[in-house]
Design a protein around this motif. Structure first.
Motif, mmCIF file in Angstrom:
data_model
loop_
_atom_site.group_PDB
_atom_site.id
_atom_site.type_symbol
_atom_site.label_atom_id
_atom_site.label_comp_id
_atom_site.label_asym_id
_atom_site.label_seq_id
_atom_site.Cartn_x
_atom_site.Cartn_y
_atom_site.Cartn_z
ATOM 1 N N VAL A 64 0.838 -1.192 0.000
ATOM 2 C CA VAL A 64 0.000 0.000 0.000
ATOM 3 C C VAL A 64 0.877 1.248 0.000
ATOM 4 O O VAL A 64 0.716 2.141 -0.847
ATOM 5 C CB VAL A 64 -0.967 0.001 1.204
ATOM 6 C CG1 VAL A 64 -1.670 1.352 1.346
ATOM 7 C CG2 VAL A 64 -1.989 -1.122 1.072
ATOM 8 N N ILE A 65 1.829 1.329 0.908
ATOM 9 C CA ILE A 65 2.676 2.519 1.016
ATOM 10 C C ILE A 65 3.623 2.647 -0.179
ATOM 11 O O ILE A 65 4.103 3.737 -0.490
ATOM 12 C CB ILE A 65 3.418 2.547 2.372
ATOM 13 C CG1 ILE A 65 2.401 2.492 3.523
ATOM 14 C CG2 ILE A 65 4.286 3.803 2.517
ATOM 15 C CD1 ILE A 65 1.322 3.580 3.492
ATOM 16 N N ASN A 66 3.842 1.543 -0.906
ATOM 17 C CA ASN A 66 4.603 1.641 -2.158
ATOM 18 C C ASN A 66 3.961 2.647 -3.112
ATOM 19 O O ASN A 66 4.652 3.237 -3.944
ATOM 20 C CB ASN A 66 4.687 0.281 -2.863
ATOM 21 C CG ASN A 66 5.759 -0.608 -2.288
ATOM 22 O OD1 ASN A 66 6.603 -0.177 -1.515
ATOM 23 N ND2 ASN A 66 5.712 -1.880 -2.662
ATOM 24 N N GLY A 67 2.644 2.852 -3.009
ATOM 25 C CA GLY A 67 1.992 3.846 -3.860
ATOM 26 C C GLY A 67 2.614 5.224 -3.688
ATOM 27 O O GLY A 67 2.807 5.960 -4.661
ATOM 28 N N ALA A 68 2.963 5.566 -2.449
ATOM 29 C CA ALA A 68 3.629 6.848 -2.175
ATOM 30 C C ALA A 68 5.105 6.789 -2.562
ATOM 31 O O ALA A 68 5.623 7.700 -3.215
ATOM 32 C CB ALA A 68 3.488 7.211 -0.699
ATOM 33 N N SER A 69 5.775 5.716 -2.157
ATOM 34 C CA SER A 69 7.215 5.599 -2.428
ATOM 35 C C SER A 69 7.516 5.570 -3.926
ATOM 36 O O SER A 69 8.439 6.238 -4.394
ATOM 37 C CB SER A 69 7.773 4.343 -1.758
ATOM 38 O OG SER A 69 7.676 4.445 -0.358
ATOM 39 N N ASP A 70 6.735 4.782 -4.669
ATOM 40 C CA ASP A 70 6.957 4.702 -6.116
ATOM 41 C C ASP A 70 6.719 6.049 -6.772
ATOM 42 O O ASP A 70 7.489 6.482 -7.635
ATOM 43 C CB ASP A 70 6.031 3.655 -6.745
ATOM 44 C CG ASP A 70 6.355 2.228 -6.313
ATOM 45 O OD1 ASP A 70 7.431 1.996 -5.723
ATOM 46 O OD2 ASP A 70 5.514 1.345 -6.556
ATOM 47 N N PHE A 71 5.654 6.742 -6.356
ATOM 48 C CA PHE A 71 5.349 8.057 -6.913
ATOM 49 C C PHE A 71 6.495 9.045 -6.643
ATOM 50 O O PHE A 71 6.940 9.756 -7.549
ATOM 51 C CB PHE A 71 4.040 8.590 -6.334
ATOM 52 C CG PHE A 71 3.832 10.052 -6.578
ATOM 53 C CD1 PHE A 71 3.505 10.528 -7.833
ATOM 54 C CD2 PHE A 71 3.996 10.965 -5.539
ATOM 55 C CE1 PHE A 71 3.330 11.890 -8.058
ATOM 56 C CE2 PHE A 71 3.818 12.319 -5.760
ATOM 57 C CZ PHE A 71 3.491 12.787 -7.017
ATOM 58 N N LEU A 72 6.973 9.101 -5.400
ATOM 59 C CA LEU A 72 8.036 10.053 -5.059
ATOM 60 C C LEU A 72 9.323 9.727 -5.798
ATOM 61 O O LEU A 72 10.036 10.632 -6.243
ATOM 62 C CB LEU A 72 8.263 10.073 -3.543
ATOM 63 C CG LEU A 72 7.108 10.696 -2.740
ATOM 64 C CD1 LEU A 72 7.306 10.455 -1.250
ATOM 65 C CD2 LEU A 72 6.965 12.181 -3.042
ATOM 66 N N GLY A 73 9.627 8.448 -5.964
ATOM 67 C CA GLY A 73 10.816 8.060 -6.725
ATOM 68 C C GLY A 73 10.719 8.492 -8.179
ATOM 69 O O GLY A 73 11.686 9.007 -8.754
ATOM 70 N N GLU A 74 9.537 8.292 -8.776
ATOM 71 C CA GLU A 74 9.355 8.681 -10.172
ATOM 72 C C GLU A 74 9.385 10.199 -10.333
ATOM 73 O O GLU A 74 10.012 10.730 -11.248
ATOM 74 C CB GLU A 74 8.030 8.131 -10.698
ATOM 75 C CG GLU A 74 7.789 8.452 -12.159
ATOM 76 C CD GLU A 74 6.475 7.933 -12.695
ATOM 77 O OE1 GLU A 74 6.143 8.279 -13.854
ATOM 78 O OE2 GLU A 74 5.758 7.199 -11.983
ATOM 79 N N ALA A 75 8.729 10.905 -9.441
ATOM 80 C CA ALA A 75 8.620 12.359 -9.562
ATOM 81 C C ALA A 75 9.916 13.091 -9.219
ATOM 82 O O ALA A 75 10.227 14.110 -9.830
ATOM 83 C CB ALA A 75 7.494 12.867 -8.666
#
Length: 153
Positions: free
Chosen positions: A110-121
């Motif tokens: 679930v928290i990967n949704g935030a982590s993946d987004f921040l890594g991409e952005a």
């Protein structure tokens, strides 16, 4: 518009105005070059994203709610930086709380949704340490709440 906001625009993301606190606290506190951002709840354009993972919400929907929390975190960072998101040097740590049943074990996904987004952005600046924990309940019944620690210049 700076490099981070240009990348967000390419991703189809426009940062909203930083949400006001819902209680007796401040949205962020700066100590030196470290910015502590209060927990941001899952609230999208259509209102609060409520649900309990392992009951009435799937992991993928929880990950999307976590991404929305990360967008709100960046909105708070931008506000703290006087509107210049490029003052952000690094996401240091996230703590993610997932409204979930006692037997649900996919909080990290679930928290990967935030982590993946921040890594991409944010690229390298978006790499961070984190915790992903279960909560029996969250404010207003939201699915996810995430707070963050950031280094700014």
């Amino acid at each position: 518009m700076g490099q981070f906001e240009n990348k967000l625009a390419q991703m189809g993301i426009t940062l909203p105005e930083a949400p006001a606190p819902a209680g007796n606290y401040v949205p962020y506190v700066q100590v030196g070059d470290i910015l502590y951002v209060s927990g941001q709840i899952s609230k999208g354009d259509d209102g609060l994203i409520v649900g309990k993972l392992g009951d009435d919400m799937q992991t993928s929907a929880g990950a999307e709610a976590a991404k929305i929390c990360a967008v709100a975190l960046l909105a708070q960072v931008k506000a703290a930086c006087g509107g210049d998101l490029d003052r952000l040097q690094r996401v240091v740590k996230l703590t993610g709380f997932v409204n979930s049943t006692a037997d649900y074990t996919e909080q990290p996904q679930v928290i990967n949704g935030a982590s993946d987004f921040l890594g991409e952005a944010l690229g390298e600046a978006g790499k961070h340490s984190r915790s992903a924990v279960s909560a029996a309940a969250l404010p207003f019944g939201v699915a996810v709440e995430i707070d963050g620690i950031f280094q700014i210049k």
